[in-house]
Design a protein around this motif. Sequence first.
Motif, PDB file in Angstrom:
ATOM      1  N   TRP A  95     -26.880  37.408  32.764  1.00 17.72           N
ATOM      2  CA  TRP A  95     -28.128  36.886  33.305  1.00 17.72           C
ATOM      3  C   TRP A  95     -28.214  37.145  34.800  1.00 17.72           C
ATOM      4  CZ3 TRP A  95     -28.666  30.809  33.299  1.00 17.72           C
ATOM      5  CH2 TRP A  95     -27.621  30.231  34.002  1.00 17.72           C
ATOM      6  N   PHE A  96     -29.377  36.859  35.368  1.00 16.81           N
ATOM      7  CA  PHE A  96     -29.689  37.201  36.757  1.00 16.81           C
ATOM      8  C   PHE A  96     -29.438  38.681  37.031  1.00 16.81           C
ATOM      9  CE2 PHE A  96     -29.614  32.625  37.061  1.00 16.81           C
ATOM     10  CZ  PHE A  96     -30.732  32.406  37.847  1.00 16.81           C
ATOM     11  N   GLN A 135     -21.898  32.045  31.022  1.00 17.97           N
ATOM     12  CA  GLN A 135     -20.835  31.193  30.480  1.00 17.97           C
ATOM     13  C   GLN A 135     -19.599  31.089  31.370  1.00 17.97           C
ATOM     14  OE1 GLN A 135     -21.455  29.340  27.866  1.00 17.97           O
ATOM     15  NE2 GLN A 135     -23.464  30.308  27.649  1.00 17.97           N
ATOM     16  N   VAL A 136     -19.558  31.847  32.469  1.00 13.90           N
ATOM     17  CA  VAL A 136     -18.391  31.798  33.356  1.00 13.90           C
ATOM     18  C   VAL A 136     -18.847  31.703  34.805  1.00 13.90           C
ATOM     19  CG1 VAL A 136     -16.945  33.139  31.781  1.00 13.90           C
ATOM     20  CG2 VAL A 136     -18.232  34.321  33.568  1.00 13.90           C
ATOM     21  N   TYR A 185     -40.793  30.586  40.703  1.00 14.06           N
ATOM     22  CA  TYR A 185     -41.355  31.927  40.869  1.00 14.06           C
ATOM     23  C   TYR A 185     -40.777  32.881  39.828  1.00 14.06           C
ATOM     24  CZ  TYR A 185     -43.151  30.732  45.539  1.00 14.06           C
ATOM     25  OH  TYR A 185     -43.832  30.173  46.587  1.00 14.06           O
ATOM     26  N   GLN A 186     -41.647  33.710  39.268  1.00 11.27           N
ATOM     27  CA  GLN A 186     -41.186  34.849  38.481  1.00 11.27           C
ATOM     28  C   GLN A 186     -41.306  36.071  39.400  1.00 11.27           C
ATOM     29  OE1 GLN A 186     -39.874  35.685  35.631  1.00 11.27           O
ATOM     30  NE2 GLN A 186     -39.928  33.829  34.401  1.00 11.27           N
ATOM     31  N   ASP A 187     -40.199  36.459  40.006  1.00 16.74           N
ATOM     32  CA  ASP A 187     -40.242  37.604  40.918  1.00 16.74           C
ATOM     33  C   ASP A 187     -40.657  38.865  40.164  1.00 16.74           C
ATOM     34  OD1 ASP A 187     -39.491  36.077  43.082  1.00 16.74           O
ATOM     35  OD2 ASP A 187     -37.355  36.454  42.808  1.00 16.74           O
ATOM     36  N   ARG A 188     -41.373  39.730  40.864  1.00 19.35           N
ATOM     37  CA  ARG A 188     -41.930  40.915  40.204  1.00 19.35           C
ATOM     38  C   ARG A 188     -40.841  41.776  39.579  1.00 19.35           C
ATOM     39  NH1 ARG A 188     -42.829  45.676  42.429  1.00 19.35           N
ATOM     40  NH2 ARG A 188     -42.610  44.773  44.498  1.00 19.35           N
ATOM     41  N   GLU A 189     -39.709  41.927  40.270  1.00 15.27           N
ATOM     42  CA  GLU A 189     -38.622  42.743  39.723  1.00 15.27           C
ATOM     43  C   GLU A 189     -37.863  42.021  38.616  1.00 15.27           C
ATOM     44  OE1 GLU A 189     -36.814  40.492  43.191  1.00 15.27           O
ATOM     45  OE2 GLU A 189     -38.717  41.441  42.687  1.00 15.27           O
ATOM     46  N   GLY A 190     -37.970  40.711  38.588  1.00  9.26           N
ATOM     47  CA  GLY A 190     -37.367  39.925  37.524  1.00  9.26           C
ATOM     48  C   GLY A 190     -35.882  39.684  37.689  1.00  9.26           C
ATOM     49  N   HIS A 191     -35.443  38.542  37.158  1.00 11.69           N
ATOM     50  CA  HIS A 191     -34.019  38.212  37.051  1.00 11.69           C
ATOM     51  C   HIS A 191     -33.771  37.956  35.575  1.00 11.69           C
ATOM     52  CE1 HIS A 191     -34.059  37.824  41.398  1.00 11.69           C
ATOM     53  NE2 HIS A 191     -35.130  37.056  41.274  1.00 11.69           N
ATOM     54  N   ALA A 192     -33.259  38.959  34.895  1.00 10.59           N
ATOM     55  CA  ALA A 192     -33.274  38.938  33.434  1.00 10.59           C
ATOM     56  C   ALA A 192     -32.011  38.355  32.827  1.00 10.59           C
ATOM     57  CB  ALA A 192     -33.472  40.358  32.903  1.00 10.59           C
ATOM     58  N   GLU A 193     -32.202  37.658  31.727  1.00  5.43           N
ATOM     59  CA  GLU A 193     -31.086  37.319  30.838  1.00  5.43           C
ATOM     60  C   GLU A 193     -31.088  38.365  29.733  1.00  5.43           C
ATOM     61  OE1 GLU A 193     -29.146  33.637  28.266  1.00  5.43           O
ATOM     62  OE2 GLU A 193     -31.018  33.332  29.377  1.00  5.43           O
ATOM     63  N   ILE A 194     -29.955  39.031  29.541  1.00  9.19           N
ATOM     64  CA  ILE A 194     -29.885  40.182  28.632  1.00  9.19           C
ATOM     65  C   ILE A 194     -28.755  39.984  27.627  1.00  9.19           C
ATOM     66  CG2 ILE A 194     -29.680  42.690  28.481  1.00  9.19           C
ATOM     67  CD1 ILE A 194     -30.440  42.890  31.397  1.00  9.19           C
ATOM     68  N   ASP A 195     -29.069  40.245  26.377  1.00 10.36           N
ATOM     69  CA  ASP A 195     -28.063  40.193  25.312  1.00 10.36           C
ATOM     70  C   ASP A 195     -27.640  41.621  24.959  1.00 10.36           C
ATOM     71  OD1 ASP A 195     -26.576  38.641  23.282  1.00 10.36           O
ATOM     72  OD2 ASP A 195     -27.784  39.800  21.873  1.00 10.36           O
ATOM     73  N   PHE A 196     -26.338  41.841  24.941  1.00 13.10           N
ATOM     74  CA  PHE A 196     -25.771  43.132  24.534  1.00 13.10           C
ATOM     75  C   PHE A 196     -25.064  42.919  23.192  1.00 13.10           C
ATOM     76  CE2 PHE A 196     -26.262  43.394  29.041  1.00 13.10           C
ATOM     77  CZ  PHE A 196     -26.429  44.725  29.366  1.00 13.10           C
ATOM     78  N   ARG A 197     -25.563  43.618  22.175  1.00 15.51           N
ATOM     79  CA  ARG A 197     -24.969  43.453  20.844  1.00 15.51           C
ATOM     80  C   ARG A 197     -24.641  44.825  20.269  1.00 15.51           C
ATOM     81  NH1 ARG A 197     -27.525  39.011  17.032  1.00 15.51           N
ATOM     82  NH2 ARG A 197     -26.932  37.902  18.941  1.00 15.51           N
TER      83      ARG A 197
END
Length: 405
Positions: free
Chosen positions: A169-170, A142-143, A221-233
């Motif tokens: 994310w990322f 968002q920023v 590409y879905q890289d093996r290590e991943g670039h994740a979007e994560i929610d912290f609640r």
Amino acid sequence: MSLFDVSERAAKYRSDLLEFMNSAVYPAESVYETQMAEAGDPHFQPPILEELKAQARERGLWNLFHPHPEWGPGLTNLEYAPLAEIMGRSPHLAPEACNCSAPDTGNMEVFTLFGSDEHKEKYLKPLLEGTIRSAFVMTEPQVASSDATNVQMSMAKEGDEYILNGRKWFASNALHAHCKVMIVMGKTDPDTATHRQQSMMVVPIDAPGVTIMRGLPVFGYQDREGHAEIDFRDVRVPAKDVLKGEGEGFAIAQARLGPGRIHHCMRAIGMAERALELLCKRAQSRVTFGKPISDNANIRDWIAEARIDIEMIRLLTLKAAYLMDTVGNKAAQVEIAAIKVAAPEIALKIVDRAIQVHGAGGVTDDFPLAAFWAHLRTLRLADGPDEVHKRAIARQELAKYKEAR
């Protein structure tokens, strides 16, 4: 000792690493592809990689990046630069095989410099052993995260804990099968000085309230290590897991990103070298209109320009590494920013031309070029986009002429 002298130990590591690449890493690439395809899981940890890690460790090619003799060979940045370049020739295998892959290298540095004894025992030690992986979590959807002071994740103090709420994310490496811990940056005090509002905290990836929403594809590409979007609640983090202290997040980020940026550039040169090698071999072996492609003047221009460009970015990288060793990361910030712009841009151009020479095959997974292209194009955004680094360089240049203004 001049800038271009190679120490005896660095020469030995280079020789050993080249032999490891030729005898083990390159032959493992096809095995890796087969194991990944058979698993059907983009984040699968293939057995061949664990075998390569064991071999690298046995050969003494382990934690080559780490400047502290307690944890690695204690090489300088200048000594490590050619080794990172060599590993960059097989970026999906060699860096992890030698326990020199991002973002773990930067995270290990952060734990070494700012972690508590508990952090070092619980996370740094297994990271150094290569038994776990880690993620660095700063960017937000968002920023504009190219300005790190923009981060909005709330880290609200409540007694002896902080309550984390926000979306990231990322978060590279967060989807790796062995990822156990994250270093997370957020805002602890929005009312203080701009560069003192942020803090960094150590958060287990399985902490209650942490939800990995998805792995973000990069150019498909879905890289093996991943670039994740994560929610912290409502994620609760004990105060003891704040790194260095509240308000030190921005300072830690700056300390971490300098070496990380130059490591990326070193590996980018390795990708450019391998792309040029593939370009030359393909141009020699393919015949169009009765002659090898390499006989065409434009192809020869590309080859000559690639060699010139690679030598230029290698020299700038070595200069940056030398300055980091001799006068420190802060004094080398212009050179670090310059190479972060130049290396991915030039390597990307060379890979693109190699793809062109390979024809339709160049955009497939039969060759590593398409994956190189996706990685390098992403690198023009990772650890700060080109424009931010150019802005920093221009600011330093203009500062020389303040009186004229």
